[in-house]
Write an enzyme that holds these catalytic residues in place. Structure first.
Site, PDB file in Angstrom:
ATOM      1  N   HIS A  46      10.764  25.448  47.975  1.00 30.20           N
ATOM      2  CA  HIS A  46      11.943  26.458  49.561  1.00 30.20           C
ATOM      3  C   HIS A  46      11.146  25.037  50.575  1.00 30.20           C
ATOM      4  O   HIS A  46      10.700  24.652  51.100  1.00 30.20           O
ATOM      5  CB  HIS A  46      11.339  27.144  49.671  1.00 30.20           C
ATOM      6  N   HIS A  48      13.222  22.221  53.461  1.00 26.33           N
ATOM      7  CA  HIS A  48      14.348  21.575  53.707  1.00 26.33           C
ATOM      8  C   HIS A  48      14.103  20.029  53.904  1.00 26.33           C
ATOM      9  O   HIS A  48      13.014  19.061  55.021  1.00 26.33           O
ATOM     10  CB  HIS A  48      14.792  22.457  55.223  1.00 26.33           C
ATOM     11  N   LEU A  49      15.277  18.852  53.871  1.00 24.49           N
ATOM     12  CA  LEU A  49      14.538  17.835  53.446  1.00 24.49           C
ATOM     13  C   LEU A  49      15.620  16.887  54.806  1.00 24.49           C
ATOM     14  O   LEU A  49      15.188  15.225  55.266  1.00 24.49           O
ATOM     15  CB  LEU A  49      14.900  16.981  52.459  1.00 24.49           C
ATOM     16  N   ARG A  50      16.661  17.557  55.465  1.00 25.27           N
ATOM     17  CA  ARG A  50      17.568  17.488  56.399  1.00 25.27           C
ATOM     18  C   ARG A  50      18.713  16.283  56.533  1.00 25.27           C
ATOM     19  O   ARG A  50      19.807  15.224  56.596  1.00 25.27           O
ATOM     20  CB  ARG A  50      17.182  17.083  57.957  1.00 25.27           C
ATOM     21  N   HIS A 220      11.254  33.495  51.704  1.00 21.01           N
ATOM     22  CA  HIS A 220      10.045  34.075  52.236  1.00 21.01           C
ATOM     23  C   HIS A 220      10.093  35.238  53.186  1.00 21.01           C
ATOM     24  O   HIS A 220      10.617  36.277  53.616  1.00 21.01           O
ATOM     25  CB  HIS A 220      10.426  32.379  53.099  1.00 21.01           C
ATOM     26  N   ASP A 293       8.828  26.758  52.889  1.00 16.67           N
ATOM     27  CA  ASP A 293      10.140  26.417  53.759  1.00 16.67           C
ATOM     28  C   ASP A 293       9.819  25.610  55.409  1.00 16.67           C
ATOM     29  O   ASP A 293       9.718  25.892  56.297  1.00 16.67           O
ATOM     30  CB  ASP A 293      10.124  27.934  54.669  1.00 16.67           C
ATOM     31  N   HIS A 297      12.985  20.305  62.728  1.00 18.24           N
ATOM     32  CA  HIS A 297      13.023  19.783  63.299  1.00 18.24           C
ATOM     33  C   HIS A 297      13.330  19.385  64.304  1.00 18.24           C
ATOM     34  O   HIS A 297      11.906  19.053  65.079  1.00 18.24           O
ATOM     35  CB  HIS A 297      13.862  21.265  64.252  1.00 18.24           C
TER      36      HIS A 297
HETATM   37 ZN   LIG Z   1      15.544  31.073  54.899  1.00 13.87          ZN
END
Ligand SMILES: [Zn+2]
Length: 415
Positions: A46, A48-50, A220, A293, A297
């Site tokens: 999990h 997030h590489l954006r 999560h 996760d 940002h």
């Molecule tokens: Zn989520």
């Protein structure tokens, strides 16, 4: 390996030929572990590489650097990019960017529904058949809320033993939610995100998974009640797996009282009782894995008023240290929950294997005695939203190897 505790300090050599671990004498190179702990390369289910879309917050390359520095050799990239990874074209683009970066295997996750809108199924088959060979599908960030759509998604992926990774959040129960619903939200006057919003979706989905006979994964998990539902589902033989994040294993909702948005995350930080239940669930196998996760940002989305800040925290570079902090130096447990089990769930056959002849040479060498201070601007991520700033954490990744090639050397990424 992981090495038994008594042999941890022993000088152990890893013999490698053509990116695979071989018997002594057959190698074209060898790695002397020099008394460091050798773990199979970590696998994050999990991340997030954006990229594409928010390359100011993270790119496949910068996220790959963060991952390698964290001891990972594979990461699964979540689909909530812009455009959304809901077609073969986008997942192949992310896959190709991962190969070009060449630091970890980037395995794209496909969206369950077109545009994450929860209205119609995305091209699951085309993504599965693409060069990216997608096996995990998720609308993460959004819950697949419509039970009929969830059922159809489970039916679809069953054909190739894929898995639906659900972000369990009943949206009608979390409208306007800012933090965990409890004593602190009442005290701070912030709209609460109740535990039942997560638990009710998990309860529904384990029943749907049982009905369909397909694999379900819960992203999560954050509440004691969720752990109990998953425990019961597993006891009944339902094919459900679950993850917990490092931050839900360590941090609690009182931190929201600082109004520092670095602690804003979805699902929110919960109570100490939840943290204890999550730790127990992780130890007894009810929760299969730790997943980061990792949610970078940009400053303008995070360093603002609590109510306007995006939820999410960095995780790749601190996950192993938090795991050691929470679980102790239980290398067998860490190797299972952070490498073998996530590789199995994601069907990454070349990852998560024990370090023995015949296995791909994907591993990380960790100094268990080292302690380091988290410095947000010292991390490889393009974003700085770590909740651990200033904390002194145990264990440090010294070297990481992907198919025998060094991706991290002496704590520095090689490209
Ligand atoms: Zn989520």
């Amino acid at each position: 390996m992981p090495l038994p505790a008594t042999r941890r300090k022993a000088l152990v050599k890893i013999y490698i030929r053509d990116g695979v671990i071989v018997e002594k004498g057959q190698e074209d190179r060898l790695v002397d572990t020099g008394g460091l702990v050798a773990l199979p390369g970590l696998v994050d289910l999990h991340t997030h590489l954006r990229e594409p879309g928010r390359e100011d917050a993270e790119t496949v390359l910068s996220g790959s650097r963060a991952a390698a520095l964290g001891g990972f050799t594979a990461v699964c990239a979540m689909a909530n990019t812009s455009p959304v990874a809901d077609t073969a074209g986008v997942v192949e683009q992310v896959y190709r960017l991962g190969q070009e970066a060449g630091l970890v295997d980037v395995q794209p996750i496909g969206a369950v529904t077109v545009g994450l809108a929860g209205e119609r199924l995305a091209e699951l088959g085309a993504m599965a058949d693409s060069r990216a060979r997608v096996r995990v599908f998720s609308d993460d960030g959004h819950c697949v809320h419509d039970p009929r759509l969830m059922r159809r998604a489970l039916e679809y992926v069953k054909a190739f033993d894929g898995v639906i990774a659900q972000h369990a959040e009943e949206p009608r129960l979390t409208e306007g939610a800012q933090m965990h619903e409890g004593t602190e939200s009442a005290r701070l006057g912030l709209t609460g995100w109740p535990a039942v919003a997560e638990e009710s979706i998990i309860a529904r989905d384990v029943l749907l998974a049982a009905h369909v006979g397909a694999r379900l994964h819960i992203c999560h998990v954050s509440t004691a009640g969720s752990v109990e539902i998953i425990r019961q589902a597993k006891a009944r033989g339902i094919r459900v797996t679950a993850e917990v994040t490092p931050h839900h294993l360590l941090l609690t909702h009182e931190l929201a009282g600082s109004y520092d948005p670095v602690y804003k995350v979805n699902p929110p930080l919960r109570t100490e009782r939840d943290v204890n239940a999550l730790r127990e669930g992780l130890r007894d196998g009810t929760i299969d894995i730790i997943a980061t996760d990792h949610a970078p940002h940009a400053a303008e989305d995070k360093e603002c008023e609590w109510a306007y800040a995006r939820p999410g925290m960095l995780g790749l570079e601190t996950a192993l240290s938090i795991a050691i902090h929470v679980l102790g130096q239980d290398w067998e447990l860490i190797a299972d929950r952070m490498s073998a089990a996530p590789a199995r769930i994601a069907q990454l056959a070349n990852h998560g294997q024990p370090l023995r002849p015949g296995s791909p040479a994907n591993f990380t060498l960790v100094d268990p005695a080292a302690r380091w201070t988290v410095e947000p601007h010292g991390l490889a991520s393009l974003s700085h939203n770590t909740p651990y700033a200033g904390m002194v954490l145990p264990g440090r990744v010294v070297h990481t190897y992907l198919r025998g090639e060094q991706t991290v050397a002496d704590g520095k990424v090689t490209k």
